[in-house]
Design a protein around this motif. Structure first.
Motif, mmCIF file in Angstrom:
data_model
loop_
_atom_site.group_PDB
_atom_site.id
_atom_site.type_symbol
_atom_site.label_atom_id
_atom_site.label_comp_id
_atom_site.label_asym_id
_atom_site.label_seq_id
_atom_site.Cartn_x
_atom_site.Cartn_y
_atom_site.Cartn_z
ATOM 1 N N THR A 254 0.766 -1.305 0.017
ATOM 2 C CA THR A 254 0.086 -0.127 0.063
ATOM 3 C C THR A 254 0.759 1.321 -0.089
ATOM 4 O OG1 THR A 254 -1.731 -1.258 1.249
ATOM 5 C CG2 THR A 254 -2.066 1.220 1.232
ATOM 6 N N VAL A 255 0.603 2.160 -0.741
ATOM 7 C CA VAL A 255 1.316 3.381 -1.084
ATOM 8 C C VAL A 255 0.459 4.637 -1.024
ATOM 9 C CG1 VAL A 255 3.168 4.608 -2.511
ATOM 10 C CG2 VAL A 255 3.154 2.104 -2.204
ATOM 11 N N LEU A 256 0.742 5.859 -0.647
ATOM 12 C CA LEU A 256 0.220 7.261 -0.456
ATOM 13 C C LEU A 256 1.006 8.013 -1.131
ATOM 14 C CD1 LEU A 256 -2.370 8.692 0.262
ATOM 15 C CD2 LEU A 256 -1.269 9.275 2.462
ATOM 16 N N GLU A 257 0.313 8.624 -2.003
ATOM 17 C CA GLU A 257 1.349 9.555 -2.950
ATOM 18 C C GLU A 257 0.630 10.712 -2.830
ATOM 19 O OE1 GLU A 257 3.820 7.959 -6.428
ATOM 20 O OE2 GLU A 257 1.549 7.224 -6.296
ATOM 21 N N TYR A 258 1.324 12.098 -2.610
ATOM 22 C CA TYR A 258 0.829 13.510 -2.514
ATOM 23 C C TYR A 258 1.639 14.292 -3.469
ATOM 24 C CZ TYR A 258 0.265 18.301 -1.496
ATOM 25 O OH TYR A 258 0.331 19.562 -1.600
ATOM 26 N N SER A 259 0.897 15.062 -4.215
ATOM 27 C CA SER A 259 1.625 16.035 -5.244
ATOM 28 C C SER A 259 0.688 17.325 -4.978
ATOM 29 C CB SER A 259 1.566 15.597 -6.602
ATOM 30 O OG SER A 259 2.430 14.408 -6.995
ATOM 31 N N GLY A 260 1.455 18.514 -4.810
ATOM 32 C CA GLY A 260 0.762 19.682 -4.755
ATOM 33 C C GLY A 260 1.422 20.674 -5.441
ATOM 34 N N GLU A 261 0.908 21.915 -5.910
ATOM 35 C CA GLU A 261 1.511 23.191 -6.757
ATOM 36 C C GLU A 261 0.988 24.272 -6.260
ATOM 37 O OE1 GLU A 261 2.990 22.980 -10.865
ATOM 38 O OE2 GLU A 261 0.993 23.362 -10.872
ATOM 39 N N TYR A 262 1.498 24.983 -6.050
ATOM 40 C CA TYR A 262 1.105 26.586 -5.847
ATOM 41 C C TYR A 262 1.677 27.467 -7.039
ATOM 42 C CZ TYR A 262 0.372 31.242 -4.384
ATOM 43 O OH TYR A 262 0.174 32.638 -4.146
ATOM 44 N N LEU A 263 1.001 28.031 -7.876
ATOM 45 C CA LEU A 263 1.585 29.009 -8.752
ATOM 46 C C LEU A 263 0.842 30.225 -8.822
ATOM 47 C CD1 LEU A 263 3.267 29.412 -11.747
ATOM 48 C CD2 LEU A 263 1.273 28.251 -12.682
ATOM 49 N N ARG A 264 1.637 31.316 -8.945
ATOM 50 C CA ARG A 264 1.109 32.771 -8.953
ATOM 51 C C ARG A 264 1.965 33.394 -10.004
ATOM 52 N NH1 ARG A 264 2.889 37.911 -7.778
ATOM 53 N NH2 ARG A 264 1.086 39.429 -7.170
ATOM 54 N N HIS A 265 1.190 33.856 -10.984
ATOM 55 C CA HIS A 265 1.752 34.508 -12.357
ATOM 56 C C HIS A 265 0.818 35.961 -12.465
ATOM 57 C CE1 HIS A 265 3.137 34.618 -16.590
ATOM 58 N NE2 HIS A 265 1.814 35.083 -16.880
ATOM 59 N N ALA A 266 1.949 36.834 -12.420
ATOM 60 C CA ALA A 266 1.210 38.293 -12.918
ATOM 61 C C ALA A 266 2.075 38.929 -14.083
ATOM 62 C CB ALA A 266 1.500 39.095 -11.339
ATOM 63 N N THR A 267 1.073 39.523 -15.003
ATOM 64 C CA THR A 267 1.534 40.167 -15.902
ATOM 65 C C THR A 267 0.259 41.055 -16.591
ATOM 66 O OG1 THR A 267 2.570 39.698 -18.164
ATOM 67 C CG2 THR A 267 0.683 38.327 -17.594
ATOM 68 N N PRO A 268 0.714 42.146 -17.339
ATOM 69 C CA PRO A 268 -0.325 42.983 -17.952
ATOM 70 C C PRO A 268 -1.150 42.073 -19.012
ATOM 71 C CG PRO A 268 1.506 44.140 -17.519
ATOM 72 C CD PRO A 268 1.921 42.646 -17.371
ATOM 73 N N LEU A 269 -2.383 42.281 -19.036
ATOM 74 C CA LEU A 269 -3.015 41.564 -20.281
ATOM 75 C C LEU A 269 -2.907 42.046 -21.511
ATOM 76 C CD1 LEU A 269 -6.830 40.071 -19.923
ATOM 77 C CD2 LEU A 269 -5.805 41.138 -22.059
ATOM 78 N N ASP A 270 -2.393 41.500 -22.241
ATOM 79 C CA ASP A 270 -1.813 42.198 -23.729
ATOM 80 C C ASP A 270 -2.367 41.346 -24.872
ATOM 81 O OD1 ASP A 270 -0.123 43.357 -25.492
ATOM 82 O OD2 ASP A 270 1.626 41.941 -25.263
ATOM 83 N N ARG A 271 -3.047 42.222 -25.511
ATOM 84 C CA ARG A 271 -3.780 41.724 -26.768
ATOM 85 C C ARG A 271 -2.779 41.945 -28.015
ATOM 86 N NH1 ARG A 271 -8.047 38.059 -25.287
ATOM 87 N NH2 ARG A 271 -9.518 39.241 -24.012
ATOM 88 N N GLY A 272 -1.630 42.305 -27.904
ATOM 89 C CA GLY A 272 -0.821 42.280 -28.995
ATOM 90 C C GLY A 272 -0.927 43.588 -29.858
ATOM 91 N N VAL A 273 -0.850 43.183 -31.077
ATOM 92 C CA VAL A 273 -0.788 44.470 -32.382
ATOM 93 C C VAL A 273 -2.212 44.053 -33.150
ATOM 94 C CG1 VAL A 273 1.872 44.384 -32.216
ATOM 95 C CG2 VAL A 273 0.484 42.898 -33.994
ATOM 96 N N VAL A 274 -2.131 45.267 -33.986
ATOM 97 C CA VAL A 274 -3.339 45.128 -34.997
ATOM 98 C C VAL A 274 -2.809 45.147 -36.235
ATOM 99 C CG1 VAL A 274 -4.602 46.657 -33.288
ATOM 100 C CG2 VAL A 274 -3.557 47.652 -35.039
ATOM 101 N N ALA A 275 -3.920 44.698 -37.064
ATOM 102 C CA ALA A 275 -3.436 44.713 -38.573
ATOM 103 C C ALA A 275 -4.254 45.777 -39.101
ATOM 104 C CB ALA A 275 -3.908 43.280 -39.300
#
Length: 722
Positions: A254-275
């Motif tokens: 019998t085996v118990l496994e755990y995986s956890g992840e915390y991620l924080r990502h901060a950046t301006p919302l950037d829609r890019g360029v125009v045609a």
């Protein structure tokens, strides 16, 4: 054993609610880094060979996939599966999922929500435009809610399961499903520290530590901190990742496994360029068309997974898994709406505050039986999940009095910013219970048959808090699949498969009724080859996919949708990966894909889908050798090609009027990779992306939301192991 049950999936638990950045920094400063292979416990369970930290001389070719949920080797599986191994990730210098996509055939980028999430299509079929395609993390759904771009610090490999996977995983795209497999604890102590610096102010540190604590408990901790600017004006990004894991042997079986992840990502919302007049390049690729004063949009994700595995006998085992996820996204943004003839771009200011909770439970029983000389590998499974998402979005639309515009040729920032008011305020609830079964049958030494079916029962509701109206439905679906493999020689396989898929549509129509789920049918015919030493492999596949009940505009009620669209995808895929000779590693792909709209109320019938090229391909090759003094080096490079793609959906009226389609031009880019191992514990690396500094455009949503590809980027790294 090589099933998702317990040998290959690392899973995660609520060990922490929030691990502060201070922990990450202190861990980074703890010292150098180590890469070793793991040693098994005394009873031999959970043995593996794995490297801690960025390594060399590993494999590109994989023999098995956890996401397939079978012990059959990939060569015998009647399905195309493409695995990006940890060695390929390291050779590419990849720190995010986006960094590997160009080297997987048949994958195209979709709208990435201004740089705030990953969104791709496999075999030309995208998923939900707001949450992306079906993505798994250790076999659990990981794309419900809003998820930051995937960091690879705690990732062991990435499995692209081509074709429909609904028979195992429920709602997904018939083009394919992505399974991320996290790093797992090792039973030999090993540590690694990595530091990177590069173009556009890149600074990144990573820490990987693993080992046993006593005879029955092993841990792993991956931490990464990153701060970077961008080739885009006023756009930078900061992220912190903490990924703990443990394996606890509760008994011999019998085996118990755990995986956890915390991620924080901060950046301006950037829609890019125009045609401008259907033409890109009228403004520099670096020009930002939002407002710097909006600041960052912050995405936070945390995941906790527990897996309890038990071996009942030499042929039967069980697995019970619990996954809990939280996601949130909050911040202001300024986004283009329309380009005027004088170069003024009208914009809309938005505020978003989204949050979600997702809890899922899986139970599986897997084993083998032999009847009449025929061996059956049986899988019985049940799954349930509860998902809730709160969505609040405020908008401030431009008006004649306050156009909130910017001159794209001579931008001036810092204008008066309008205050957004309520636009969307909803509570979405999803509930599901499902049962599935799979049988992998060894009919004879030369024949394999895999058949499975899954029954899903959904309950969905969407409360519009502004109107007080709730849209609800209870769709159900049965998703079968069957595949047959013929193994005429130890190296060659010929296979065929067929399956059905479904994916619930969210939202409601004009009468506040839910939409019928999308349904798909996929056919695949292919061949596989594997070298006698199992270090090289190739796959060639032909596929034909049809999808129905795609959301399209309501022809009677403007602004509403109906589930009436249909799409067809057909193509040829060629993949190769492995060790060529003693000193070369090679990964190559070429895909021809024809995707078109076969039925729609508004869009051009026979027209293409957004961002999907007819041709894409890539080659990555790395050469390794050593010096007489024991030092080693590697040098290599990659070339990727992406064909012309549609940049904005064309309506039937535009097609009838002869309005030219807006296309993203084809592009070819190159990269350079190199390392120098000074001694067994210290390495230097060099990665150069977009080597010739080509201007290209990676994806688009419309003529005013076009994402430019990154400029040339040089990254130097130092990795230490102990």
């Amino acid at each position: 054993m090589t099933t998702l049950s317990f040998e290959h999936a690392c899973h995660r638990v609520p060990l922490f609610r929030r691990l502060p950045l201070g922990l990450a920094v202190s861990a980074l400063c703890a010292g150098p880094v180590l890469a070793q292979s793991s040693a098994p416990p005394a009873d031999g369970q959970l043995s593996t060979i794995e490297v801690v930290g960025r390594g060399e001389s590993g494999a590109y070719h994989a023999e098995e996939a956890a996401g397939a949920k079978t012990d059959l080797p990939l060569r015998e599986l009647p399905q195309s599966v493409r695995i990006v191994t940890r060695q390929a990730i390291d050779d590419l210098g990849a720190t995010r999922l986006d960094d590997v996509l160009d080297y997987v055939g048949g994958v195209s980028r979709q709208n990435n929500f201004g740089g705030l999430w990953d969104n791709i299509a496999i075999r030309g079929l995208p998923g939900n435009e707001n949450t992306g395609m079906a993505t798994l993390f250790n076999g659990f759904s990981s794309n419900r809610g809003f998820n930051a771009p995937r960091d690879l610090a705690g990732v062991e490999r990435i499995e692209f399961l081509k074709g429909t996977a609904s028979a195992l995983y429920g709602g997904s795209e018939p083009g394919g499903t992505l399974n991320i497999v996290s790093k797992r604890p090792l039973w030999t102590s090993a540590n690694s520290v990595e530091a990177y610096a590069g173009s556009q102010g890149l600074k990144r540190g990573a820490f990987d530590s693993t080992g046993p604590i006593g005879e029955s408990f092993a841990y792993r901790l991956n931490v990464a901190v990153e701060d970077r600017d961008s080739f885009r004006d006023f756009v930078g990004a900061k992220r912190e990742v903490v990924a703990p894991a443990f394996t606890w042997k509760l008994g011999r079986d019998t085996v118990l496994e755990y995986s956890g992840e915390y991620l924080r990502h901060a950046t301006p919302l950037d829609r890019g360029v125009v045609a401008v007049d259907n033409r890109l390049g009228a403004i520099p690729r670096s020009r930002f068309l939002g407002e710097p004063a909006d600041g960052d949009v912050t995405v936070k994700n945390q995941t906790h997974q527990f897996i309890l595995s038990h071996e009942w006998s030499s042929t039967w085992r069980s697995r019970v898994g619990l996954s809990y996820r939280e996601t949130s996204m909050e911040g202001f943004s300024t986004e283009p709406t329309a380009l005027q003839a004088n170069g003024n771009l009208t914009r809309q200011r938005r505020y978003r505050d989204f949050s979600s909770n997702d809890i899922a439970l899986q139970a599986e029983l897997q084993g083998t039986v032999t009847t009449g000389g025929i061996e059956h590998e049986l899988l019985f499974g049940a799954e349930t999940f509860r998902f809730d998402m709160d969505s609040l979005m405020l908008r401030a639309n431009p008006t004649a009095a306050r156009p909130y515009a910017i001159d794209i040729y001579n931008p001036v920032y810092g204008w008066f910013q309008p205050v957004p008011t309520a636009n969307i305020d909803t509570l979405e609830r999803q509930r599901n219970s499902a049962f599935y079964v799979q049988d992998a049958i060894k009919l004879s030494p030369e024949w394999r048959l895999v058949a499975g079916v899954r029954a899903d029962n959904y309950r969905q509701s969407l409360l519009n808090r502004r109107s007080g109206v709730t849209a609800a439905q209870e769709p159900s679906s049965t998703s079968p699949r069957i595949g047959l493999s013929w193994l005429p020689t130890p190296q060659w396989t010929f296979y065929a498969n067929a399956g059905r898929s479904f994916r619930p549509n969210t939202g409601s129509d004009v009468a506040s009724n839910g939409f019928a789920p999308e349904t798909g049918r996929a056919l695949e015919l292919g061949t596989k080859w594997e070298s006698a030493d199992q270090r090289m492999g190739a796959t060639a596949a032909l596929f034909d996919i049809r999808k129905r009940n795609v959301l399209t505009s309501d022809p009677v009620n403007t602004g509403y949708s109906v589930a009436a669209g249909e799409i067809r995808s057909r193509g040829l895929e060629l993949d190769f990966s492995g060790q060529v000779g003693k000193k070369w590693r090679v990964n190559a792909s070429l895909v021809l894909n024809d995707v078109d709209i076969t039925k729609d109320n508004t869009l051009e019938v026979g027209g293409r889908l957004l961002n999907v090229p007819r041709v894409n391909g890539s080659v990555l090759a790395v050469y390794e050798d050593g010096f007489a003094n024991g030092q080693r080096y590697g040098i290599g490079g990659g070339v990727t090609h992406m064909g012309r793609r549609l940049g904005q959906a064309r309506t039937q009226a535009e097609a009838a009027a002869g309005t030219p389609a807006f296309d993203l031009p084809a592009y070819t880019t190159a990269k350079l990779v190199a390392y120098w191992r000074l001694n067994p514990t210290l390495r230097l690396t060099l990665d150069v992306d977009n080597l010739f500094d080509r201007t290209y455009y990676s994806s688009s949503y419309s003529r005013v939301w076009v994402t430019p590809g990154t400029s040339r980027t040089i990254t130097v790294g130092l990795q230490a192991r102990f």
